[in-house]
Design an enzyme around this catalytic site. Structure first.
Site, PDB file in Angstrom:
ATOM      1  N   GLY A 220      -1.298 -15.223   8.723  1.00 52.25           N
ATOM      2  CA  GLY A 220      -0.999 -16.523   8.470  1.00 52.25           C
ATOM      3  C   GLY A 220      -1.825 -17.415   8.936  1.00 52.25           C
ATOM      4  O   GLY A 220      -3.172 -17.186   9.047  1.00 52.25           O
TER       5      GLY A 220
ATOM      6  N   GLY B 178       3.201   0.185   9.823  1.00 52.75           N
ATOM      7  CA  GLY B 178       3.013   1.285   9.936  1.00 52.75           C
ATOM      8  C   GLY B 178       2.839   2.050   8.522  1.00 52.75           C
ATOM      9  O   GLY B 178       2.942   3.206   8.311  1.00 52.75           O
TER      10      GLY B 178
ATOM     11  N   ASN C 297      -7.038   0.253   0.409  1.00 53.61           N
ATOM     12  CA  ASN C 297      -6.655  -0.256   1.901  1.00 53.61           C
ATOM     13  C   ASN C 297      -7.298   0.709   2.820  1.00 53.61           C
ATOM     14  O   ASN C 297      -6.697   1.505   3.192  1.00 53.61           O
ATOM     15  CB  ASN C 297      -5.085  -0.244   2.141  1.00 53.61           C
ATOM     16  CG  ASN C 297      -4.868  -0.964   3.446  1.00 53.61           C
ATOM     17  OD1 ASN C 297      -5.711  -1.257   4.039  1.00 53.61           O
ATOM     18  ND2 ASN C 297      -3.470  -0.950   3.582  1.00 53.61           N
TER      19      ASN C 297
ATOM     20  N   ASN D 218       2.657  -7.992  12.423  1.00 50.59           N
ATOM     21  CA  ASN D 218       3.169  -6.888  11.907  1.00 50.59           C
ATOM     22  C   ASN D 218       2.737  -5.665  12.302  1.00 50.59           C
ATOM     23  O   ASN D 218       1.503  -5.383  12.233  1.00 50.59           O
ATOM     24  CB  ASN D 218       3.680  -7.365  10.434  1.00 50.59           C
ATOM     25  CG  ASN D 218       2.245  -6.669   9.690  1.00 50.59           C
ATOM     26  OD1 ASN D 218       2.462  -5.357   9.195  1.00 50.59           O
ATOM     27  ND2 ASN D 218       1.547  -7.328   9.176  1.00 50.59           N
TER      28      ASN D 218
ATOM     29  N   SER E 118       0.895  -1.233  -0.082  1.00 54.37           N
ATOM     30  CA  SER E 118      -0.122  -0.051  -0.061  1.00 54.37           C
ATOM     31  C   SER E 118       0.861   1.443  -0.058  1.00 54.37           C
ATOM     32  O   SER E 118       1.895   1.330   0.766  1.00 54.37           O
ATOM     33  CB  SER E 118      -0.935  -0.027   1.217  1.00 54.37           C
ATOM     34  OG  SER E 118      -1.771  -1.111   1.359  1.00 54.37           O
TER      35      SER E 118
ATOM     36  N   SER F 190      -5.355  -7.963   7.760  1.00 53.83           N
ATOM     37  CA  SER F 190      -4.757  -8.788   9.257  1.00 53.83           C
ATOM     38  C   SER F 190      -5.737  -8.583  10.238  1.00 53.83           C
ATOM     39  O   SER F 190      -6.347  -7.573  10.366  1.00 53.83           O
ATOM     40  CB  SER F 190      -3.419  -8.566   9.353  1.00 53.83           C
ATOM     41  OG  SER F 190      -2.996  -6.968   9.420  1.00 53.83           O
TER      42      SER F 190
ATOM     43  N   CYS G 255      -5.959  -1.146   7.644  1.00 52.54           N
ATOM     44  CA  CYS G 255      -4.793  -1.776   8.243  1.00 52.54           C
ATOM     45  C   CYS G 255      -4.946  -1.665   9.904  1.00 52.54           C
ATOM     46  O   CYS G 255      -5.384  -0.453  10.239  1.00 52.54           O
ATOM     47  CB  CYS G 255      -3.602  -0.942   7.933  1.00 52.54           C
ATOM     48  SG  CYS G 255      -2.350  -1.328   8.803  1.00 52.54           S
TER      49      CYS G 255
END
Ligand SMILES: Cc1cc2nc3c(=O)[nH]c(=O)nc-3n(C[C@H](O)[C@H](O)[C@H](O)COP(=O)(O)O)c2cc1C
Length: 301
Positions: free
Chosen positions: A213, A70, A121, A67, A44, A188, A124
């Site tokens: 994951g 940032g 996006n 993760n 992104s 995530s 996040c």
């Protein structure tokens, strides 16, 4: 047998690189493309440069990683040069972010001529303030961003959703009402955290980060299944895919294509060819002629 057409874009197979992994340079995107991915998604990027968080930005946990990068970004002017150097043969998807509908529209306008699709996006879970990360948790803000981008560009728009909401279908339907062409889910999960036992310190510099994951796959599958039941646009499934069985599960849940991120860190970009080989064999053994025939099969029960 594996070819698909997604929003007018022809892909040799339904696998794509997920945003944020190996997506910062044309060289790494080309490597992924040569390894067999059906399309590539960039990391992104935003209008202005953003340094992101200090290291450590990733840490391994049971079942995946956490993760907090940032949303580091070189800014659209610099990133455009990378986009222009990506292989012509592979469909390119730019993942972009911004702090407001105007910023999203400006970045989209800068790059629409050089990409096949744009992924917004809005989701996040650990972005710095001012990065618009919470947009995807607010139905009205989601609508406003998607509507603004759709008014300013003509390239098809995917909207990447967060699982970190109580009513995912409401957000998905708002994105659709605002005119999005497809939905990508999920970003995530979290945020989560890990603490060092010797020092007692949180490991990530930002303390919290997004989980990805294999451990998040059941949640991603549920998100795709639940959204497929209400949405009329194609879905791209992402979250915890590391083999072709996972891909089949996402297709059955309702995804028309899939993205792979964290597994590349463990298996390398070769995972795309391995997954496609396995998927083709599975389809032959189960009598499927095309990927489309598998999409949404779990909904008959
Ligand atoms: C290191 C890392 C960086 C990521 N950066 C981005 C990003 O820039 N934009 C985005 O939309 N998603 C980002 N993601 C989320 C992934 O695209 C994906 O949605 C998530 O990791 C779940 O898929 P996976 O389990 O296959 O990794 C990132 C994930 C990881 C692990």
């Amino acid at each position: 047998m594996l070819e698909i057409e997604l929003l007018g874009v022809k892909m040799k197979n339904p696998t794509m690189l997920a945003a944020g992994v190996m997506g910062s340079t044309a060289a790494s995107l080309n490597w992924v493309s040569c390894s067999g991915a059906g399309a590539v998604v960039t990391k992104s990027f935003s209008k202005m440069p953003n340094k992101g968080y200090k290291n450590p930005t990733t840490v391994e946990v049971t079942g995946g990683i956490i993760n907090a990068i940032g949303l580091s970004s070189p800014g659209v002017e610099t990133f455009k040069k990378e986009l222009e150097s990506i292989n012509e043969e592979v469909p390119k998807i730019a993942s972009i972010y911004g702090a407001s509908p105007e910023e999203f529209s400006q970045v989209a306008g800068e790059i629409e001529q050089i990409v096949d699709l744009i992924e917004l996006n809005i989701s996040c879970p650990h972005a710095m303030s001012g990065c618009g990360a919470a947009i995807g948790q607010d139905p009205q803000l989601t609508f406003d961003v998607v509507e603004a981008v759709k008014k300013s560009v003509s390239v098809p728009i995917l909207v990447k959703l967060t699982p970190n909401v109580t009513d995912l279908p409401e957000i998905a339907l708002n994105a659709q009402k605002a005119g999005c062409d497809g939905l990508t889910l999920i970003n995530s999960l979290g945020p989560g955290m890990k603490i060092d036992l010797e020092t007692g310190r949180p490991i990530l510099s930002n303390r919290f980060g997004g989980m990805s994951g294999p451990a998040i796959k059941p949640i991603a599958i549920r998100c795709v299944f639940e959204t497929y039941a209400v949405a009329d646009v194609p879905l791209i499934g992402v979250g915890g895919i590391s083999n072709y069985h996972d891909v089949v599960e996402f297709l059955y849940a309702g995804a028309s294509a899939v993205q792979i991120g964290t597994a590349i860190m463990n298996h390398g970009p070769e995972i795309f060819a391995q997954i496609c080989q396995g998927l083709e064999k599975f389809m032959e053994e189960h009598g499927f002629q095309s990927v489309n025939e598998m999409v949404g099969l779990a909904h008959q029960f």
